[in-house]
Design a protein around this motif. Sequence first.
Motif, PDB file in Angstrom:
ATOM      1  N   PHE A 138       1.186   3.789  -3.315  1.00 48.28           N
ATOM      2  CA  PHE A 138       0.689   5.157  -3.219  1.00 48.28           C
ATOM      3  C   PHE A 138       1.809   6.179  -3.150  1.00 48.28           C
ATOM      4  O   PHE A 138       1.708   7.241  -3.766  1.00 48.28           O
ATOM      5  CB  PHE A 138      -0.267   5.308  -2.030  1.00 48.28           C
ATOM      6  CG  PHE A 138      -1.666   4.931  -2.393  1.00 48.28           C
ATOM      7  CD1 PHE A 138      -2.519   5.856  -2.941  1.00 48.28           C
ATOM      8  CD2 PHE A 138      -2.109   3.634  -2.230  1.00 48.28           C
ATOM      9  CE1 PHE A 138      -3.803   5.510  -3.306  1.00 48.28           C
ATOM     10  CE2 PHE A 138      -3.390   3.276  -2.582  1.00 48.28           C
ATOM     11  CZ  PHE A 138      -4.246   4.214  -3.126  1.00 48.28           C
ATOM     12  N   ALA A 139       2.880   5.898  -2.438  1.00 51.64           N
ATOM     13  CA  ALA A 139       3.985   6.858  -2.364  1.00 51.64           C
ATOM     14  C   ALA A 139       4.637   7.050  -3.729  1.00 51.64           C
ATOM     15  O   ALA A 139       5.007   8.168  -4.092  1.00 51.64           O
ATOM     16  CB  ALA A 139       5.014   6.408  -1.325  1.00 51.64           C
ATOM     17  N   THR A 140       4.765   5.978  -4.499  1.00 51.27           N
ATOM     18  CA  THR A 140       5.330   6.095  -5.847  1.00 51.27           C
ATOM     19  C   THR A 140       4.436   6.946  -6.737  1.00 51.27           C
ATOM     20  O   THR A 140       4.914   7.839  -7.454  1.00 51.27           O
ATOM     21  CB  THR A 140       5.532   4.699  -6.468  1.00 51.27           C
ATOM     22  OG1 THR A 140       6.414   3.949  -5.627  1.00 51.27           O
ATOM     23  CG2 THR A 140       6.120   4.802  -7.868  1.00 51.27           C
ATOM     24  N   VAL A 141       3.141   6.690  -6.683  1.00 52.08           N
ATOM     25  CA  VAL A 141       2.192   7.477  -7.493  1.00 52.08           C
ATOM     26  C   VAL A 141       2.221   8.939  -7.058  1.00 52.08           C
ATOM     27  O   VAL A 141       2.233   9.843  -7.901  1.00 52.08           O
ATOM     28  CB  VAL A 141       0.772   6.886  -7.400  1.00 52.08           C
ATOM     29  CG1 VAL A 141      -0.258   7.811  -8.022  1.00 52.08           C
ATOM     30  CG2 VAL A 141       0.726   5.520  -8.074  1.00 52.08           C
ATOM     31  N   TYR A 142       2.242   9.184  -5.760  1.00 50.36           N
ATOM     32  CA  TYR A 142       2.312  10.572  -5.274  1.00 50.36           C
ATOM     33  C   TYR A 142       3.590  11.258  -5.749  1.00 50.36           C
ATOM     34  O   TYR A 142       3.549  12.413  -6.172  1.00 50.36           O
ATOM     35  CB  TYR A 142       2.269  10.634  -3.752  1.00 50.36           C
ATOM     36  CG  TYR A 142       0.934  10.314  -3.128  1.00 50.36           C
ATOM     37  CD1 TYR A 142      -0.236  10.226  -3.866  1.00 50.36           C
ATOM     38  CD2 TYR A 142       0.848  10.081  -1.777  1.00 50.36           C
ATOM     39  CE1 TYR A 142      -1.439   9.919  -3.279  1.00 50.36           C
ATOM     40  CE2 TYR A 142      -0.360   9.779  -1.166  1.00 50.36           C
ATOM     41  CZ  TYR A 142      -1.497   9.701  -1.925  1.00 50.36           C
ATOM     42  OH  TYR A 142      -2.687   9.403  -1.323  1.00 50.36           O
ATOM     43  N   ALA A 143       4.708  10.574  -5.677  1.00 53.31           N
ATOM     44  CA  ALA A 143       5.975  11.170  -6.086  1.00 53.31           C
ATOM     45  C   ALA A 143       5.957  11.546  -7.563  1.00 53.31           C
ATOM     46  O   ALA A 143       6.454  12.600  -7.950  1.00 53.31           O
ATOM     47  CB  ALA A 143       7.136  10.219  -5.793  1.00 53.31           C
ATOM     48  N   ILE A 144       5.359  10.698  -8.380  1.00 57.53           N
ATOM     49  CA  ILE A 144       5.326  10.946  -9.823  1.00 57.53           C
ATOM     50  C   ILE A 144       4.292  12.004 -10.189  1.00 57.53           C
ATOM     51  O   ILE A 144       4.564  12.906 -10.972  1.00 57.53           O
ATOM     52  CB  ILE A 144       5.047   9.633 -10.585  1.00 57.53           C
ATOM     53  CG1 ILE A 144       6.220   8.667 -10.400  1.00 57.53           C
ATOM     54  CG2 ILE A 144       4.776   9.892 -12.061  1.00 57.53           C
ATOM     55  CD1 ILE A 144       5.935   7.254 -10.862  1.00 57.53           C
TER      56      ILE A 144
ATOM     57  N   TYR B 246       0.834  -1.202   0.000  1.00 60.33           N
ATOM     58  CA  TYR B 246       0.000   0.000   0.000  1.00 60.33           C
ATOM     59  C   TYR B 246       0.871   1.256   0.000  1.00 60.33           C
ATOM     60  O   TYR B 246       0.686   2.161  -0.823  1.00 60.33           O
ATOM     61  CB  TYR B 246      -0.930  -0.014   1.223  1.00 60.33           C
ATOM     62  CG  TYR B 246      -1.777   1.213   1.356  1.00 60.33           C
ATOM     63  CD1 TYR B 246      -2.987   1.318   0.672  1.00 60.33           C
ATOM     64  CD2 TYR B 246      -1.374   2.275   2.150  1.00 60.33           C
ATOM     65  CE1 TYR B 246      -3.766   2.459   0.790  1.00 60.33           C
ATOM     66  CE2 TYR B 246      -2.149   3.411   2.272  1.00 60.33           C
ATOM     67  CZ  TYR B 246      -3.340   3.495   1.592  1.00 60.33           C
ATOM     68  OH  TYR B 246      -4.097   4.625   1.708  1.00 60.33           O
ATOM     69  N   ILE B 247       1.832   1.301   0.922  1.00 52.48           N
ATOM     70  CA  ILE B 247       2.717   2.460   1.004  1.00 52.48           C
ATOM     71  C   ILE B 247       3.560   2.582  -0.264  1.00 52.48           C
ATOM     72  O   ILE B 247       3.704   3.678  -0.815  1.00 52.48           O
ATOM     73  CB  ILE B 247       3.638   2.364   2.241  1.00 52.48           C
ATOM     74  CG1 ILE B 247       2.849   2.512   3.520  1.00 52.48           C
ATOM     75  CG2 ILE B 247       4.731   3.423   2.186  1.00 52.48           C
ATOM     76  CD1 ILE B 247       3.672   2.271   4.782  1.00 52.48           C
TER      77      ILE B 247
ATOM     78  N   ALA C 293       8.276   5.282  -0.327  1.00 56.11           N
ATOM     79  CA  ALA C 293       8.107   4.117  -1.209  1.00 56.11           C
ATOM     80  C   ALA C 293       9.159   3.056  -0.902  1.00 56.11           C
ATOM     81  O   ALA C 293       8.858   1.852  -0.908  1.00 56.11           O
ATOM     82  CB  ALA C 293       8.183   4.542  -2.677  1.00 56.11           C
ATOM     83  N   ALA C 294      10.383   3.485  -0.610  1.00 58.14           N
ATOM     84  CA  ALA C 294      11.439   2.530  -0.244  1.00 58.14           C
ATOM     85  C   ALA C 294      11.081   1.815   1.061  1.00 58.14           C
ATOM     86  O   ALA C 294      11.280   0.601   1.194  1.00 58.14           O
ATOM     87  CB  ALA C 294      12.780   3.245  -0.120  1.00 58.14           C
ATOM     88  N   VAL C 295      10.534   2.536   2.024  1.00 57.43           N
ATOM     89  CA  VAL C 295      10.084   1.913   3.276  1.00 57.43           C
ATOM     90  C   VAL C 295       8.978   0.898   2.976  1.00 57.43           C
ATOM     91  O   VAL C 295       8.955  -0.201   3.535  1.00 57.43           O
ATOM     92  CB  VAL C 295       9.601   2.979   4.279  1.00 57.43           C
ATOM     93  CG1 VAL C 295       8.892   2.338   5.475  1.00 57.43           C
ATOM     94  CG2 VAL C 295      10.754   3.843   4.748  1.00 57.43           C
ATOM     95  N   GLY C 296       8.071   1.260   2.074  1.00 57.02           N
ATOM     96  CA  GLY C 296       7.017   0.327   1.682  1.00 57.02           C
ATOM     97  C   GLY C 296       7.569  -0.941   1.062  1.00 57.02           C
ATOM     98  O   GLY C 296       7.089  -2.046   1.341  1.00 57.02           O
ATOM     99  N   LEU C 297       8.589  -0.799   0.240  1.00 60.63           N
ATOM    100  CA  LEU C 297       9.211  -1.983  -0.361  1.00 60.63           C
ATOM    101  C   LEU C 297       9.904  -2.845   0.692  1.00 60.63           C
ATOM    102  O   LEU C 297       9.842  -4.080   0.633  1.00 60.63           O
ATOM    103  CB  LEU C 297      10.202  -1.567  -1.451  1.00 60.63           C
ATOM    104  CG  LEU C 297       9.566  -0.974  -2.719  1.00 60.63           C
ATOM    105  CD1 LEU C 297      10.660  -0.454  -3.651  1.00 60.63           C
ATOM    106  CD2 LEU C 297       8.682  -1.992  -3.408  1.00 60.63           C
TER     107      LEU C 297
END
Length: 158
Positions: free
Chosen positions: A25-31, A21-22, A125-129
């Motif tokens: 969404f964090a990747t989409v937000y960053a882009i 989830y993180i 996003a890295a934390v999510g991964l």
Amino acid sequence: MSASIEAQRRTRAFARVIGPYIAIFATVYAIRLPELVGLINDLFARPVLVWLLGAVMLGAGLVIIGGHRSWRGPLAVTVSLFGWFVAVRGFLLIAAPEAIRSGVDATMLSPTATTLARIFFVALAAVGLLLTYSGWFTKPATPEQGTLLGDLGVRRRR
């Protein structure tokens, strides 16, 4: 089964859900961060949607807080902090939506703040991964694997 093993399994179960989830969404937000201004304005133009989003976030955060009571180890701390972060954001959306909106507006109006927000979302996003990896591909430590030596197959002396 010991409580410690059960707590580790529960932590990994939460990480399996929270991690992807993180990361997504964090990747989409960053882009798409600059494009999201219109979406955010539409959201805050409808107070009932803000209230509903806050209620759902508060509930989801409380589920994580109530279901995950472990603070032992970096993975457990990350899961617990995420639960608290979601609950607090949900509460603030209900109690002080204008404070959240002004923070978002200030971030979006400053090119430096927008760049810093993008960097924050990439780090998130890295934390999510990492959560995803830990949740799906690691196993709870057995009592004799409580140390790095145990992870290498060396038994501790009693």
